[in-house]
Structure formats: C-alpha cells, structure tokens
Design a protein around this motif. Structure first.
Motif, PDB file in Angstrom:
ATOM      1  N   SER A  26       0.820  -1.207   0.000  1.00  0.00           N
ATOM      2  CA  SER A  26       0.000   0.000   0.000  1.00  0.00           C
ATOM      3  C   SER A  26       0.862   1.270   0.000  1.00  0.00           C
ATOM      4  O   SER A  26       0.339   2.369   0.009  1.00  0.00           O
ATOM      5  CB  SER A  26      -0.954   0.013   1.201  1.00  0.00           C
ATOM      6  N   GLY A  27       2.192   1.079   0.020  1.00  0.00           N
ATOM      7  CA  GLY A  27       3.098   2.219  -0.040  1.00  0.00           C
ATOM      8  C   GLY A  27       3.559   2.720   1.315  1.00  0.00           C
ATOM      9  O   GLY A  27       4.191   3.770   1.410  1.00  0.00           O
ATOM     10  N   GLU A  28       3.243   1.995   2.367  1.00  0.00           N
ATOM     11  CA  GLU A  28       3.626   2.395   3.725  1.00  0.00           C
ATOM     12  C   GLU A  28       4.799   1.561   4.225  1.00  0.00           C
ATOM     13  O   GLU A  28       5.045   0.470   3.717  1.00  0.00           O
ATOM     14  CB  GLU A  28       2.437   2.233   4.680  1.00  0.00           C
ATOM     15  N   GLN A  29       5.478   2.077   5.225  1.00  0.00           N
ATOM     16  CA  GLN A  29       6.590   1.353   5.834  1.00  0.00           C
ATOM     17  C   GLN A  29       6.108   0.557   7.036  1.00  0.00           C
ATOM     18  O   GLN A  29       5.198   0.971   7.752  1.00  0.00           O
ATOM     19  CB  GLN A  29       7.677   2.322   6.285  1.00  0.00           C
ATOM     20  N   TRP A  30       6.746  -0.570   7.266  1.00  0.00           N
ATOM     21  CA  TRP A  30       6.470  -1.424   8.426  1.00  0.00           C
ATOM     22  C   TRP A  30       7.475  -1.021   9.497  1.00  0.00           C
ATOM     23  O   TRP A  30       8.596  -1.513   9.534  1.00  0.00           O
ATOM     24  CB  TRP A  30       6.633  -2.884   8.034  1.00  0.00           C
ATOM     25  N   THR A  31       7.091  -0.101  10.354  1.00  0.00           N
ATOM     26  CA  THR A  31       7.981   0.391  11.401  1.00  0.00           C
ATOM     27  C   THR A  31       7.861  -0.485  12.644  1.00  0.00           C
ATOM     28  O   THR A  31       6.932  -1.294  12.764  1.00  0.00           O
ATOM     29  CB  THR A  31       7.628   1.840  11.781  1.00  0.00           C
ATOM     30  N   ALA A  32       8.766  -0.293  13.567  1.00  0.00           N
ATOM     31  CA  ALA A  32       8.732  -1.062  14.817  1.00  0.00           C
ATOM     32  C   ALA A  32       7.434  -0.806  15.583  1.00  0.00           C
ATOM     33  O   ALA A  32       6.832  -1.746  16.118  1.00  0.00           O
ATOM     34  CB  ALA A  32       9.945  -0.712  15.684  1.00  0.00           C
ATOM     35  N   MET A  33       6.974   0.442  15.633  1.00  0.00           N
ATOM     36  CA  MET A  33       5.736   0.750  16.357  1.00  0.00           C
ATOM     37  C   MET A  33       4.525   0.143  15.651  1.00  0.00           C
ATOM     38  O   MET A  33       3.622  -0.395  16.300  1.00  0.00           O
ATOM     39  CB  MET A  33       5.554   2.257  16.528  1.00  0.00           C
ATOM     40  N   ARG A  34       4.495   0.196  14.332  1.00  0.00           N
ATOM     41  CA  ARG A  34       3.386  -0.415  13.592  1.00  0.00           C
ATOM     42  C   ARG A  34       3.384  -1.930  13.810  1.00  0.00           C
ATOM     43  O   ARG A  34       2.323  -2.534  13.964  1.00  0.00           O
ATOM     44  CB  ARG A  34       3.484  -0.078  12.108  1.00  0.00           C
ATOM     45  N   ALA A  35       4.558  -2.526  13.840  1.00  0.00           N
ATOM     46  CA  ALA A  35       4.670  -3.962  14.112  1.00  0.00           C
ATOM     47  C   ALA A  35       4.176  -4.275  15.520  1.00  0.00           C
ATOM     48  O   ALA A  35       3.479  -5.278  15.734  1.00  0.00           O
ATOM     49  CB  ALA A  35       6.114  -4.425  13.932  1.00  0.00           C
ATOM     50  N   SER A  36       4.500  -3.433  16.491  1.00  0.00           N
ATOM     51  CA  SER A  36       4.045  -3.642  17.865  1.00  0.00           C
ATOM     52  C   SER A  36       2.535  -3.539  17.975  1.00  0.00           C
ATOM     53  O   SER A  36       1.898  -4.352  18.657  1.00  0.00           O
ATOM     54  CB  SER A  36       4.697  -2.627  18.805  1.00  0.00           C
ATOM     55  N   VAL A  37       1.954  -2.553  17.311  1.00  0.00           N
ATOM     56  CA  VAL A  37       0.499  -2.381  17.342  1.00  0.00           C
ATOM     57  C   VAL A  37      -0.177  -3.576  16.680  1.00  0.00           C
ATOM     58  O   VAL A  37      -1.134  -4.145  17.223  1.00  0.00           O
ATOM     59  CB  VAL A  37       0.077  -1.043  16.689  1.00  0.00           C
ATOM     60  N   PHE A  38       0.336  -3.991  15.528  1.00  0.00           N
ATOM     61  CA  PHE A  38      -0.266  -5.144  14.859  1.00  0.00           C
ATOM     62  C   PHE A  38      -0.114  -6.403  15.708  1.00  0.00           C
ATOM     63  O   PHE A  38      -1.055  -7.182  15.843  1.00  0.00           O
ATOM     64  CB  PHE A  38       0.332  -5.383  13.466  1.00  0.00           C
ATOM     65  N   GLY A  39       1.047  -6.599  16.293  1.00  0.00           N
ATOM     66  CA  GLY A  39       1.271  -7.765  17.141  1.00  0.00           C
ATOM     67  C   GLY A  39       0.320  -7.807  18.318  1.00  0.00           C
ATOM     68  O   GLY A  39      -0.236  -8.859  18.652  1.00  0.00           O
ATOM     69  N   ALA A  40       0.112  -6.657  18.945  1.00  0.00           N
ATOM     70  CA  ALA A  40      -0.833  -6.598  20.065  1.00  0.00           C
ATOM     71  C   ALA A  40      -2.247  -6.892  19.584  1.00  0.00           C
ATOM     72  O   ALA A  40      -2.973  -7.676  20.203  1.00  0.00           O
ATOM     73  CB  ALA A  40      -0.766  -5.228  20.736  1.00  0.00           C
ATOM     74  N   LEU A  41      -2.639  -6.285  18.472  1.00  0.00           N
ATOM     75  CA  LEU A  41      -3.977  -6.499  17.923  1.00  0.00           C
ATOM     76  C   LEU A  41      -4.193  -7.978  17.597  1.00  0.00           C
ATOM     77  O   LEU A  41      -5.232  -8.554  17.937  1.00  0.00           O
ATOM     78  CB  LEU A  41      -4.176  -5.644  16.666  1.00  0.00           C
ATOM     79  N   ALA A  42      -3.230  -8.597  16.961  1.00  0.00           N
ATOM     80  CA  ALA A  42      -3.348 -10.004  16.575  1.00  0.00           C
ATOM     81  C   ALA A  42      -3.403 -10.920  17.796  1.00  0.00           C
ATOM     82  O   ALA A  42      -3.909 -12.035  17.712  1.00  0.00           O
ATOM     83  CB  ALA A  42      -2.191 -10.395  15.662  1.00  0.00           C
ATOM     84  N   GLY A  43      -2.922 -10.441  18.935  1.00  0.00           N
ATOM     85  CA  GLY A  43      -2.922 -11.241  20.152  1.00  0.00           C
ATOM     86  C   GLY A  43      -4.252 -11.286  20.886  1.00  0.00           C
ATOM     87  O   GLY A  43      -4.437 -12.117  21.780  1.00  0.00           O
ATOM     88  N   PHE A  44      -5.182 -10.429  20.519  1.00  0.00           N
ATOM     89  CA  PHE A  44      -6.493 -10.415  21.165  1.00  0.00           C
ATOM     90  C   PHE A  44      -7.389 -11.456  20.512  1.00  0.00           C
ATOM     91  O   PHE A  44      -7.339 -11.648  19.296  1.00  0.00           O
ATOM     92  CB  PHE A  44      -7.154  -9.034  21.063  1.00  0.00           C
TER      93      PHE A  44
END
Length: 154
Positions: A26-44
C-alpha cells in the motif's frame, strides 16, 4: 448462502509477514511501532479498542504509548486491509487474510463480544448495488449483525 472463498489464513509469524507485505504494497513502511500495534492487535481473541492495544503495547515496550498514536496506526492498518474496524464496538480485529479484499460482514455477540468475520459476496454486492441505485457511491461497506453466538446460546 455464503460464497466460499479459499483464503490462505496465516497464523503467528506468517500472519505478521502477510500484514507487513500488505502494508508495504500500500506504499507504507512497516515500522517497529506499527509492528508492535499489529502484534498486540493479533494477540487479542476478540475486537480490541485502541486503549486496549495501547495498554498491551505499553507493557511490552516498558513505556507509555498514547491511544492517539495507536488510533493513527490503526487507521493506516485498516486502509491497507491489515486490520478491520468493528464500527459498533469502536474496536479492531487483525485481518486474517490481508491479501484478499472483501467487504466486511461481522457477526457480533452481544453477550461475550466475540466477533466473527464472514465473506458473502452476493450480499455485499447487493448492498453496493442498492447504494448505487440510490445515487450513493459506496466506499467501504461494513455490515454488522448483532446477536448471540453459538457458544453463548448453548
């Protein structure tokens, strides 16, 4: 009758890789914070609010993460099809198949909060056609059905 799709539904690290690929496409970067947010979201195991996610990320990071920052990242993840927003709950779920784009139909349990995402293209295409017939240009139809899940009903 729901249209059956053969989705590749990755789990764990494979889901994170699929999410990263979709975000980067989509043209965005996968940053450490974005990875952390996604990881937390996927954990619920059910939809999570930005505050739930901020709390989970804060615990992992060992520092306070503001919900406002999480909201911005969630908006970006939704735009990239990496996450889905459950509108009536103001909460989010990780998209189990970010490489496949469909309009959402969510089944939301009013007792336990469990939310199931289903794909039914004839239904969602019918909603799009009805909107267009009314002179409306649908961008992102989301259908939510509130009720009681099988576990709570039994």
């Amino acid at each position: 009758m729901a249209t059956v799709h053969k989705h590749r539904e990755p789990q764990g690290d494979d889901l994170t890789t699929a999410a990263r690929t979709a975000l980067e496409k989509s043209g965005e970067q996968w940053t450490a914070m974005r990875a952390s947010v996604f990881g937390a979201l996927a954990g619920f195991d059910k939809p999570a609010s930005a505050y739930d996610i901020a709390e989970a990320v804060s615990k992992v990071e060992g520092r306070r993460v503001a919900a406002n920052s999480v909201y911005r990242i969630l908006d970006l993840l939704v735009a990239a099809n990496v996450a889905r927003r459950v509108e009536s709950a103001n909460a989010y779920v990780a998209n189990a198949h970010p490489d496949c784009i469909h309009d959402c139909i969510f089944l939301v349990c009013d007792k336990c909060g469990q939310t199931t995402h289903i794909d039914d293209d004839p239904v969602t295409q019918g909603v799009r056609r009805a909107a267009e017939a009314a002179g409306f240009a649908p961008v992102r139809p989301v259908i939510e059905v509130r009720g009681v899940c099988a576990a709570c009903a039994g």
